[in-house]
Motif scaffolding. Structure first.
Motif, PDB file in Angstrom:
ATOM      1  N   ALA A   1      84.195 110.956  50.545  1.00 36.75           N
ATOM      2  CA  ALA A   1      85.297 109.959  50.824  1.00 36.75           C
ATOM      3  C   ALA A   1      84.597 108.722  51.373  1.00 36.75           C
ATOM      4  CB  ALA A   1      86.198 110.555  51.923  1.00 36.75           C
ATOM      5  N   ALA A   2      83.513 108.759  51.972  1.00 37.38           N
ATOM      6  CA  ALA A   2      83.030 107.483  52.652  1.00 37.38           C
ATOM      7  C   ALA A   2      82.400 106.799  51.422  1.00 37.38           C
ATOM      8  CB  ALA A   2      81.606 107.870  53.525  1.00 37.38           C
ATOM      9  N   GLU A   3      81.783 107.602  50.450  1.00 40.32           N
ATOM     10  CA  GLU A   3      81.381 106.917  49.200  1.00 40.32           C
ATOM     11  C   GLU A   3      82.652 106.052  48.529  1.00 40.32           C
ATOM     12  OE1 GLU A   3      79.159 109.283  46.630  1.00 40.32           O
ATOM     13  OE2 GLU A   3      78.066 110.368  48.247  1.00 40.32           O
ATOM     14  N   LEU A   4      83.647 106.790  48.490  1.00 40.86           N
ATOM     15  CA  LEU A   4      84.998 105.880  47.671  1.00 40.86           C
ATOM     16  C   LEU A   4      85.053 104.831  48.548  1.00 40.86           C
ATOM     17  CD1 LEU A   4      87.100 109.069  47.080  1.00 40.86           C
ATOM     18  CD2 LEU A   4      86.088 107.618  45.375  1.00 40.86           C
ATOM     19  N   VAL A   5      85.359 104.785  49.947  1.00 45.01           N
ATOM     20  CA  VAL A   5      85.322 103.566  50.717  1.00 45.01           C
ATOM     21  C   VAL A   5      84.514 102.676  50.450  1.00 45.01           C
ATOM     22  CG1 VAL A   5      85.453 102.704  53.051  1.00 45.01           C
ATOM     23  CG2 VAL A   5      86.440 104.973  52.625  1.00 45.01           C
ATOM     24  N   ARG A   6      83.004 102.952  50.129  1.00 42.44           N
ATOM     25  CA  ARG A   6      82.208 101.785  49.800  1.00 42.44           C
ATOM     26  C   ARG A   6      82.514 101.344  48.526  1.00 42.44           C
ATOM     27  NH1 ARG A   6      79.051 105.528  52.512  1.00 42.44           N
ATOM     28  NH2 ARG A   6      78.046 106.349  50.715  1.00 42.44           N
ATOM     29  N   MET A   7      82.844 102.000  47.460  1.00 40.15           N
ATOM     30  CA  MET A   7      83.186 101.473  46.113  1.00 40.15           C
ATOM     31  C   MET A   7      84.517 100.863  46.310  1.00 40.15           C
ATOM     32  SD  MET A   7      85.665 101.980  43.374  1.00 40.15           S
ATOM     33  CE  MET A   7      86.499 103.560  43.902  1.00 40.15           C
ATOM     34  N   CYS A   8      85.469 101.026  47.098  1.00 34.94           N
ATOM     35  CA  CYS A   8      86.481 100.066  47.312  1.00 34.94           C
ATOM     36  C   CYS A   8      86.308  98.759  47.881  1.00 34.94           C
ATOM     37  CB  CYS A   8      87.717 100.761  47.810  1.00 34.94           C
ATOM     38  SG  CYS A   8      88.363 102.559  47.018  1.00 34.94           S
TER      39      CYS A   8
ATOM     40  N   MET B   1      91.688  93.531  58.198  1.00 35.15           N
ATOM     41  CA  MET B   1      91.921  94.838  57.753  1.00 35.15           C
ATOM     42  C   MET B   1      90.584  95.137  57.227  1.00 35.15           C
ATOM     43  SD  MET B   1      95.114  97.023  55.975  1.00 35.15           S
ATOM     44  CE  MET B   1      95.986  98.029  57.330  1.00 35.15           C
ATOM     45  N   SER B   2      90.293  96.568  57.086  1.00 38.92           N
ATOM     46  CA  SER B   2      88.991  97.020  56.461  1.00 38.92           C
ATOM     47  C   SER B   2      89.151  98.275  55.918  1.00 38.92           C
ATOM     48  CB  SER B   2      87.658  97.084  57.446  1.00 38.92           C
ATOM     49  OG  SER B   2      87.756  97.963  58.578  1.00 38.92           O
ATOM     50  N   TRP B   3      88.345  98.507  54.977  1.00 35.68           N
ATOM     51  CA  TRP B   3      88.726  99.868  54.233  1.00 35.68           C
ATOM     52  C   TRP B   3      88.377 101.099  55.175  1.00 35.68           C
ATOM     53  CZ3 TRP B   3      90.708 100.904  49.816  1.00 35.68           C
ATOM     54  CH2 TRP B   3      91.147  99.857  48.826  1.00 35.68           C
ATOM     55  N   LYS B   4      88.980 102.062  54.886  1.00 34.92           N
ATOM     56  CA  LYS B   4      88.739 103.387  55.828  1.00 34.92           C
ATOM     57  C   LYS B   4      89.383 104.660  54.855  1.00 34.92           C
ATOM     58  CE  LYS B   4      89.157 101.291  60.312  1.00 34.92           C
ATOM     59  NZ  LYS B   4      90.107 101.408  61.392  1.00 34.92           N
ATOM     60  N   TRP B   5      89.101 105.708  55.138  1.00 39.15           N
ATOM     61  CA  TRP B   5      89.639 106.936  54.685  1.00 39.15           C
ATOM     62  C   TRP B   5      90.193 107.710  55.622  1.00 39.15           C
ATOM     63  CZ3 TRP B   5      88.753 111.891  55.975  1.00 39.15           C
ATOM     64  CH2 TRP B   5      87.450 112.202  56.551  1.00 39.15           C
ATOM     65  N   GLU B   6      91.238 108.439  55.348  1.00 41.85           N
ATOM     66  CA  GLU B   6      91.910 109.248  56.117  1.00 41.85           C
ATOM     67  C   GLU B   6      92.732 110.589  55.437  1.00 41.85           C
ATOM     68  OE1 GLU B   6      96.173 107.566  57.441  1.00 41.85           O
ATOM     69  OE2 GLU B   6      94.335 106.092  57.991  1.00 41.85           O
ATOM     70  N   TYR B   7      93.003 111.604  56.195  1.00 41.44           N
ATOM     71  CA  TYR B   7      93.627 112.595  55.653  1.00 41.44           C
ATOM     72  C   TYR B   7      95.103 112.368  55.581  1.00 41.44           C
ATOM     73  CZ  TYR B   7      89.424 115.496  56.139  1.00 41.44           C
ATOM     74  OH  TYR B   7      88.326 116.144  56.096  1.00 41.44           O
ATOM     75  N   ALA B   8      96.041 112.773  54.594  1.00 42.00           N
ATOM     76  CA  ALA B   8      97.459 112.727  54.502  1.00 42.00           C
ATOM     77  C   ALA B   8      98.049 113.839  54.117  1.00 42.00           C
ATOM     78  CB  ALA B   8      97.361 111.452  53.220  1.00 42.00           C
ATOM     79  N   PHE B   9      99.350 113.883  54.669  1.00 42.64           N
ATOM     80  CA  PHE B   9     100.067 115.202  54.284  1.00 42.64           C
ATOM     81  C   PHE B   9      99.439 116.255  55.103  1.00 42.64           C
ATOM     82  CE2 PHE B   9     100.342 112.400  50.395  1.00 42.64           C
ATOM     83  CZ  PHE B   9     101.667 111.648  50.726  1.00 42.64           C
ATOM     84  N   GLY B  10      99.451 117.503  54.329  1.00 39.93           N
ATOM     85  CA  GLY B  10      99.010 118.650  54.759  1.00 39.93           C
ATOM     86  C   GLY B  10      97.411 118.721  54.799  1.00 39.93           C
TER      87      GLY B  10
ATOM     88  N   ARG C   1      96.792  97.711  48.881  1.00 42.61           N
ATOM     89  CA  ARG C   1      97.037  97.022  49.791  1.00 42.61           C
ATOM     90  C   ARG C   1      97.080  97.272  51.441  1.00 42.61           C
ATOM     91  NH1 ARG C   1     102.788  94.308  48.727  1.00 42.61           N
ATOM     92  NH2 ARG C   1     101.660  92.829  50.162  1.00 42.61           N
ATOM     93  N   ARG C   2      97.064  98.719  51.692  1.00 43.65           N
ATOM     94  CA  ARG C   2      96.652  99.231  52.812  1.00 43.65           C
ATOM     95  C   ARG C   2      95.210  99.277  53.186  1.00 43.65           C
ATOM     96  NH1 ARG C   2     100.708 102.151  55.651  1.00 43.65           N
ATOM     97  NH2 ARG C   2      98.858 101.850  57.021  1.00 43.65           N
ATOM     98  N   GLU C   3      94.303  99.086  52.069  1.00 42.29           N
ATOM     99  CA  GLU C   3      92.916  99.198  52.307  1.00 42.29           C
ATOM    100  C   GLU C   3      92.769 100.709  52.733  1.00 42.29           C
ATOM    101  OE1 GLU C   3      91.038  95.856  54.283  1.00 42.29           O
ATOM    102  OE2 GLU C   3      91.050  94.761  52.389  1.00 42.29           O
ATOM    103  N   ARG C   4      93.046 101.760  52.186  1.00 37.69           N
ATOM    104  CA  ARG C   4      92.968 102.994  52.416  1.00 37.69           C
ATOM    105  C   ARG C   4      92.510 104.021  51.153  1.00 37.69           C
ATOM    106  NH1 ARG C   4      92.577 101.064  56.569  1.00 37.69           N
ATOM    107  NH2 ARG C   4      93.428 101.537  58.451  1.00 37.69           N
TER     108      ARG C   4
END
Length: 85
Positions: free
Chosen positions: A30-37, A1-10, A71-74
């Motif tokens: 959001a992409a910057e947050l992914v790189r930090m994670c 699995m690799s880190w990604k970002w996505e929209y959730a809920f509304g 744990r979901r790498e999200r």
């Protein structure tokens, strides 16, 4: 699995109606947050600790709220607020 970002809920629906420049700023952060994670949690799937507390980030034109689920790498964008400036 690799880190990604996505929209959730509304947030995904709200992103469809917000101005493109605002959404571009949200997605850039959001992409910057992914790189930090990726640097902080080398293998998030093995994490047994609690997830970090979510937070708000201000961008030009508004803000967004995110939550990291290691744990979901999200990185989930759970709310966006466009203020119209």
């Amino acid at each position: 699995m690799s880190w990604k970002w996505e929209y959730a809920f509304g947030a995904e629906n709200a992103a469809k109606t917000a101005p493109r420049a605002f959404i571009a700023a949200v997605e850039k952060k959001a992409a910057e947050l992914v790189r930090m994670c990726e640097a902080t949690y080398l293998d998030g799937t093995l994490n047994r600790d609690n997830n970090p507390k979510g937070a708000d980030i201000t961008v030009r034109g508004g803000m967004f709220r995110y939550q990291i689920v290691v744990r979901r790498e999200r990185v989930y964008i759970v709310q966006i607020t466009h203020l119209g400036y």
